[in-house]
Design an enzyme around this catalytic site. Sequence first.
Site, PDB file in Angstrom:
ATOM      1  N   GLY A 110       0.817  -1.212   0.000  1.00 57.28           N
ATOM      2  CA  GLY A 110       0.000   0.000   0.000  1.00 57.28           C
ATOM      3  C   GLY A 110       0.849   1.259   0.000  1.00 57.28           C
ATOM      4  N   GLU A 113       1.587   1.826  -3.499  1.00 58.67           N
ATOM      5  CA  GLU A 113       0.327   2.226  -4.145  1.00 58.67           C
ATOM      6  C   GLU A 113      -0.010   3.678  -3.812  1.00 58.67           C
ATOM      7  OE1 GLU A 113      -2.095  -1.931  -4.582  1.00 58.67           O
ATOM      8  OE2 GLU A 113      -1.731  -1.243  -2.552  1.00 58.67           O
ATOM      9  N   GLU A 133       2.966  -8.159  -1.309  1.00 54.88           N
ATOM     10  CA  GLU A 133       1.756  -8.807  -0.763  1.00 54.88           C
ATOM     11  C   GLU A 133       1.746 -10.312  -1.013  1.00 54.88           C
ATOM     12  OE1 GLU A 133       1.839  -6.071  -2.648  1.00 54.88           O
ATOM     13  OE2 GLU A 133       0.385  -4.570  -1.971  1.00 54.88           O
TER      14      GLU A 133
END
Length: 259
Positions: A110, A113, A133
């Site tokens: 994240g 991201e 992930e």
Amino acid sequence: MSYQFILVEPRYEQHIALVQLNRPKELNALHLELMAEVRDALKSLDQDPEVRAIILTGNERAFAAGADIKQMAGKNAIDMLLIDQFSTWDTIKKIKKPIIAAVSGFALGGGNELVMHCDMVIASETAMFGQPEIKIGVMPGAGGTQRLTRNVGKVNAMEMVLTGKFINAQRAYELGLVNRVVPVELYLEEAVKLAREVVQLSPIAIKLAKEAVLKAYDSPLSEGLEFERKNFYMLFATEDQKEGMAAFVEKRAAEFKGR
Ligand code: DAK
């Protein structure tokens, strides 16, 4: 507004705001509370007429090491669905002012991201980017498979997403994930320099130009070109267009008002 997990300086410099992720012990792991604060801060800065550009940063060791694994570990699919984190990320995606990420250390999962939600990226030589992930039995969930693929191409995205391996700042630069790489003591300063260039230009032109560039992510070329054209025409209705062009002709600096 007061925040617990981020530091916000709306007047960091003239027209430049700074948002710093601030859970250093957890490498700025993006738990729900932190993400909610990031969302609220960005939304409020987007509405603040004094702010023309936002810098999003972490600390030297980590921009963010991803979503908070400890917070997610016990959740099931329905919990995740009901939490609806996407509304938070969607709000961040819709921020109209330019956001510059100043990245040092880990930008993972994240965290990467979130970097890809920003418009420009300055990396320190120590920055590491990755979508790990897969190593914890899941996959990117906040746009990683889509934005990364558009940014770095299929085979590079596949390697990062399917192995979870990190890439260093130099490789991220080669792949087009970051604008430039600077020594660690300069990454924030370099982001501020870039922001200074942006904030002296017409805020309304910047806003419409950002919107048009982002449109390239979501639409076929013909639709994107139509969109660009409309924004281009719209700018001819602004005082900033008159001022910018008059200043050029009169050989003086333009004074943009964002109207
Ligand atoms: N979550 C929670 N805690 C974390 C963390 C994380 N992602 N990353 C690090 N920490 C914590 C560690 O647990 C440790 O805490 P203590 O044990 O001291 O209490 C502390 O930060 C320092 O970390 P390390 O001791 O591990 O430090 P090292 O230098 O040895 O290693 C590392 C650094 C970054 C290589 C390692 O910490 C690591 O591998 N971290 C996990 C990286 C990772 O797997 N990230 C991806 C997470 S999944 C979604 C939106 C987003 C997402 C999903 C959905 N929706 C909108 C639906 C995103 C998912 C992810 O990001």
